[in-house]
Design a protein around this motif. Structure first.
Motif, PDB file in Angstrom:
ATOM      1  N   LEU B  41       0.752  -1.073   0.029  1.00  9.88           N
ATOM      2  CA  LEU B  41      -0.003  -0.090  -0.044  1.00  9.88           C
ATOM      3  C   LEU B  41       0.771   1.074   0.013  1.00  9.88           C
ATOM      4  CD1 LEU B  41      -2.514  -1.044   2.880  1.00  9.88           C
ATOM      5  CD2 LEU B  41      -2.878  -1.261   0.597  1.00  9.88           C
ATOM      6  N   ALA B  42       0.452   2.405  -0.651  1.00  4.89           N
ATOM      7  CA  ALA B  42       1.065   3.621  -0.571  1.00  4.89           C
ATOM      8  C   ALA B  42      -0.046   4.873  -0.771  1.00  4.89           C
ATOM      9  CB  ALA B  42       2.309   3.682  -1.736  1.00  4.89           C
ATOM     10  N   THR B  43       0.278   5.753  -0.198  1.00  2.75           N
ATOM     11  CA  THR B  43      -0.573   6.887  -0.299  1.00  2.75           C
ATOM     12  C   THR B  43       0.223   7.594  -1.470  1.00  2.75           C
ATOM     13  OG1 THR B  43       0.527   7.922   1.391  1.00  2.75           O
ATOM     14  CG2 THR B  43      -1.790   7.063   1.740  1.00  2.75           C
ATOM     15  N   VAL B  44      -0.486   8.345  -2.453  1.00  2.00           N
ATOM     16  CA  VAL B  44      -0.120   9.120  -3.291  1.00  2.00           C
ATOM     17  C   VAL B  44      -0.838  10.481  -3.215  1.00  2.00           C
ATOM     18  CG1 VAL B  44       0.153   9.451  -5.886  1.00  2.00           C
ATOM     19  CG2 VAL B  44       0.433   7.267  -4.944  1.00  2.00           C
ATOM     20  N   ILE B  45       0.018  11.539  -3.160  1.00  2.00           N
ATOM     21  CA  ILE B  45      -0.745  12.788  -2.937  1.00  2.00           C
ATOM     22  C   ILE B  45      -0.013  13.863  -3.821  1.00  2.00           C
ATOM     23  CG2 ILE B  45      -0.928  14.844  -1.374  1.00  2.00           C
ATOM     24  CD1 ILE B  45      -1.023  12.890   1.065  1.00  2.00           C
TER      25      ILE B  45
END
Lengths: 105, 208
Positions: B41-45
C-alpha cells in the motif's frame, strides 16, 4: 444534521469537525501595537471578535473522518438548514484578494 | 554497516481471527471474512496543481487512470483508490511484480514514475485489510456503517472513506456478489474485529 461533502456526498455530521468562522479574513498588514490604530483594530477583530448571528452564517468544517477536505458550509445556525457546501480551497481562490479589495475601496 | 534483514509484515488480524464458523451455526454463513495479506500500500498525494500530470503519468507507467471521484480503478492486480481531493491509495495485490522487492517496491516504483508530481508514502504495514462477502454482509456492515450500500447507491468500483463503528475505514466494492474490501488503521484492527464478530454473529460468520 447531514452535510453534503462536495467530494464524498451526503454524510452524517459526526464525520465532520467544526473549524471556525469562515467569514474572517487575515489582515495583510504587519499590525500595530497601539490600540486605536486601524491596523490594531483590524487584527483585534481578526483574532478575537466573532459575530454570532441567529441565522445564516458561513463556517469552516473539515471532513475529518472522510476525505479530510476543508469545506465552507453556509447554514442557518438556528434551524440547522444548510444552504451550500463548498470546497474551502476553491472558495478561497474564487474570492477577490485582499489587495484587490483594498484597491477598490 | 551490517545489513538489516526485515521480517515479512505480520498479519494485523492473526491473533484475533479464529478460522471457522462463529455465531449462528445453522444454514450457510451470512457473512464471510478473510484477511487480505501481503498487500503493498502507498498513499499518493498530488503536488500543487499537478493532479492532471500525475493522472497522465500514472496511466502511462501503470496503465491505471486515477479517478477524480470516490472510485477504485485497477489493472492486473494494481489498484488506485481515490481517498480525497488529489489523494489516492495505491494497492498492489499479493504476488504483484511490484511487491517482489518487499513492501517498499510499490512506493519506490511510484516515486520513480511520479517524480515531481506526487508525494508517495509507503503504508503497507499501516493498515489491516479484510475482504467481506456473503448474502448478509450489508446487514452486518449496516450496524456500524452510516453509508448506503444498496446497489442503486454503491456499486462495484465505488469507494469511500468513512466511519464504521466509530473507526476510520476505507472501503470499496469489489463485485456485485457483493464483495467489499475494507481497510482499518492497524492499531484499530482489534477493536474492529471484535465489532465485526459481534455484528455478524446473528447471520453466521465464516472466517477463512
Amino acid at each position: 444534521m447531514r452535510i453534503t461533502c462536495p467530494h464524498c456526498g451526503e454524510r452524517g455530521n459526526e464525520e465532520f469537525a467544526y473549524l471556525g468562522d469562515a467569514t474572517v479574513r487575515r489582515p495583510d498588514d504587519a499590525g500595530a501595537a497601539r490600540p486605536g490604530a486601524p491596523e490594531f483594530e483590524r487584527w483585534m477583530d481578526y483574532v478575537y471578535l466573532r459575530d454570532n448571528p441567529a441565522g445564516r452564517h458561513r463556517e469552516l468544517w473539515q471532513h475529518v473522518h472522510g476525505c479530510r477536505a476543508w469545506l465552507v458550509v453556509t447554514r442557518d445556525i438556528s434551524t440547522h438548514a444548510i444552504f451550500s457546501v463548498e470546497d474551502a480551497r476553491a472558495a478561497a481562490l474564487a474570492r477577490p484578494s485582499l489587495v484587490a479589495r483594498d484597491a477598490a475601496s | 554497516m551490517a545489513e538489516i534483514a526485515l521480517s515479512p509484515p505480520l498479519s494485523a488480524f492473526a491473533a484475533l481471527a479464529r478460522h471457522g464458523r462463529h455465531g449462528r451455526a445453522e444454514g450457510p454463513a451470512g457473512v464471510v471474512v478473510e484477511e487480505l495479506r501481503g498487500l503493498a500500500l502507498a498513499t499518493v498525494i498530488a503536488r500543487k496543481g499537478r493532479a492532471a500530470d500525475l493522472a497522465a503519468a500514472c496511466r502511462a507507467s501503470f496503465g491505471v487512470e486515477p479517478a477524480s471521484t470516490p472510485r477504485r480503478t485497477a489493472k492486473d492486480g494494481l489498484a488506485v483508490v481515490w481517498s480525497g481531493p488529489g489523494q489516492w491509495l495505491a494497492v498492489a495485490e499479493k504476488g504483484h511484480p511490484l511487491t517482489a522487492g518487499g513492501a517498499d517496491g510499490l512506493a519506490d516504483a511510484l516515486r520513480g514514475a511520479l517524480a515531481g508530481l506526487a508525494s508517495v508514502t509507503d503504508q503497507s504495514d499501516a493498515r489491516g485489510a479484510l475482504r467481506l462477502s456473503g448474502p448478509r454482509v450489508r446487514d452486518a456492515l449496516a450496524k456500524g456503517l452510516a453509508l448506503d450500500l444498496h446497489p442503486r447507491a454503491f456499486r462495484p468500483g465505488d469507494a469511500a472513506s468513512t466511519w464504521c463503528a466509530l473507526i476510520d475505514v476505507q472501503l470499496w466494492q469489489v463485485d456485485a456478489a457483493p464483495t467489499y474490501d475494507l481497510l482499518v488503521a492497524r492499531g484499530f484492527a482489534g477493536s474492529f474485529w471484535h465489532w465485526l464478530e459481534a455484528s455478524a454473529a446473528e447471520f453466521g460468520l465464516e472466517v477463512r
